[in-house]
Design a protein around this motif. Structure first.
Motif, short mmCIF file in Angstrom:
data_model
loop_
_atom_site.label_atom_id
_atom_site.label_comp_id
_atom_site.label_asym_id
_atom_site.label_seq_id
_atom_site.Cartn_x
_atom_site.Cartn_y
_atom_site.Cartn_z
N SER A 75 42.48 2.46 -27.33
CA SER A 75 43.93 2.19 -27.27
C SER A 75 44.43 0.99 -27.70
O SER A 75 45.58 0.50 -27.71
CB SER A 75 44.20 2.12 -25.71
OG SER A 75 43.70 3.72 -25.20
N SER A 76 43.45 -0.38 -27.80
CA SER A 76 43.74 -1.42 -28.22
C SER A 76 44.36 -1.35 -29.86
O SER A 76 45.03 -2.31 -30.22
CB SER A 76 42.85 -2.54 -28.11
OG SER A 76 41.70 -2.32 -28.80
N GLU A 77 43.79 -0.40 -30.48
CA GLU A 77 44.01 -0.27 -31.86
C GLU A 77 45.05 0.87 -32.30
O GLU A 77 45.83 0.58 -33.22
CB GLU A 77 42.83 0.19 -32.57
CG GLU A 77 41.65 -0.90 -32.69
CD GLU A 77 40.47 -0.59 -33.08
OE1 GLU A 77 40.11 0.67 -33.54
OE2 GLU A 77 39.65 -1.32 -33.34
N ARG A 78 45.64 1.44 -31.17
CA ARG A 78 46.74 2.66 -31.66
C ARG A 78 47.18 3.15 -30.34
O ARG A 78 46.34 3.30 -29.31
CB ARG A 78 46.23 3.64 -32.69
CG ARG A 78 45.18 4.71 -32.29
CD ARG A 78 44.59 5.41 -33.39
NE ARG A 78 43.89 4.58 -34.08
CZ ARG A 78 42.48 3.97 -33.80
NH1 ARG A 78 42.25 4.30 -32.61
NH2 ARG A 78 42.01 3.06 -34.64
N GLU A 79 48.32 3.82 -30.37
CA GLU A 79 48.95 4.57 -28.97
C GLU A 79 48.19 5.86 -29.15
O GLU A 79 48.20 6.68 -29.99
CB GLU A 79 50.21 4.52 -29.01
CG GLU A 79 50.72 3.47 -28.25
CD GLU A 79 52.05 3.38 -27.82
OE1 GLU A 79 52.61 4.61 -27.39
OE2 GLU A 79 52.68 2.39 -27.87
N TYR A 80 47.74 6.53 -27.93
CA TYR A 80 47.41 7.80 -27.98
C TYR A 80 48.54 8.62 -27.23
O TYR A 80 48.95 8.05 -26.22
CB TYR A 80 46.02 7.87 -27.15
CG TYR A 80 44.83 7.70 -27.99
CD1 TYR A 80 44.51 8.47 -28.87
CD2 TYR A 80 44.48 6.02 -28.07
CE1 TYR A 80 43.37 8.02 -29.82
CE2 TYR A 80 43.57 5.86 -29.17
CZ TYR A 80 43.23 6.74 -30.13
OH TYR A 80 42.09 6.40 -30.89
N ASP A 81 48.91 9.96 -27.40
CA ASP A 81 49.62 10.89 -26.73
C ASP A 81 49.21 11.34 -25.58
O ASP A 81 49.84 11.45 -24.46
CB ASP A 81 50.06 11.78 -27.88
CG ASP A 81 50.71 11.29 -29.06
OD1 ASP A 81 51.62 10.77 -28.83
OD2 ASP A 81 50.03 11.28 -30.20
#
Ligand code: ADE
Length: 228
Positions: A75-81
């Motif tokens: 989650s520190s690298e991208r947002e998750y739906d």
């Protein structure tokens, strides 16, 4: 779409995504999949990831920390739906859930083992819980593979013939009509004449009738869903 799967037995997932439609989807750049070994995120000696359950009872429980550290790293690298936990007590997977998830960008799937995962992860971190059927498997890996397959084939551009996902069983709450290929007559087993007629409108009507007939016979409750 990107899917990250967290597993204690990543070897179980080494093959299902490397063939056929899923492989083609990945090659076309329509979908990426990464499998993470939960053990790699344990900070305990021997890379421990499970422990005895409080209150006693048979079966180990997967600990919070390794799973949480892995999710935080991702989650520190991208947002998750969605952060989805595969579990027999989740919402029963159906075509509508697969359709909704196929429109998402990034998903995390968490596979449980042993007695399951610490409930506090389910309360605070997991956003959706999915079951693939009313039976218990040894872990969430095979359910995760089923879920991924059901989702990825619906991503636009994944199937060669764009309409073929639309005519799948369940896509419109109807089972599929029967299908045939050559030869037209196999030692007296004949293909229905209408399919050989070349008359597109009649073929469509026949297929719809057969789909309704088959649904009424085998899964009448699907037709009730349609009326609601
Ligand atoms: N884990 C074990 N059994 C399962 C099931 N039926 N669906 C999803 N996850 C599971």
């Amino acid at each position: 779409m990107r899917i990250d799967i967290l597993s204690a037995v990543p070897e179980l997932l080494s093959s299902p995504f490397s063939h056929s439609i899923l492989k083609r989807a990945a090659n076309k750049g329509l979908f990426e999949i990464y499998v993470h070994n939960i053990r790699d995120f344990s900070i305990l000696p021997h890379k421990q990831i499970d422990d005895y359950q409080f209150g006693g009872g048979a079966g180990m429980v997967m600990m919070i920390e390794p799973i949480l550290r892995c999710i935080e790293h991702l989650s520190s690298e991208r947002e998750y739906d969605e952060i989805i936990f595969l579990t027999p007590d989740g919402e029963l997977l159906n075509q509508s859930i697969a359709n909704q998830l196929s429109m998402k960008g990034n998903l995390i799937l968490v596979c449980g083992h042993y007695k399951g995962i610490d409930e506090r992860l389910r309360e605070h971190i997991i956003t959706k819980e999915i079951s693939i059927g009313n039976y218990v498997l040894s872990g969430g890996e095979l359910p995760a593979a089923v879920l991924v397959d059901s989702i990825v084939r619906l991503i636009p551009g994944v199937l060669n013939d764009e309409t073929s996902a639309l005519s799948d069983s369940f896509q419109d709450d109807l089972l599929s009509a029967p299908v045939y290929t050559r030869p037209a007559d196999y030692n007296g087993w004949k293909v229905p004449d209408v399919l050989l007629s070349g008359h597109k409108a009649n073929i469509d009507i026949w297929r719809h009738e057969k789909a309704v007939e088959r649904t009424l016979e085998r899964r009448p409750e699907l037709l009730k869903n349609k009326q609601n």
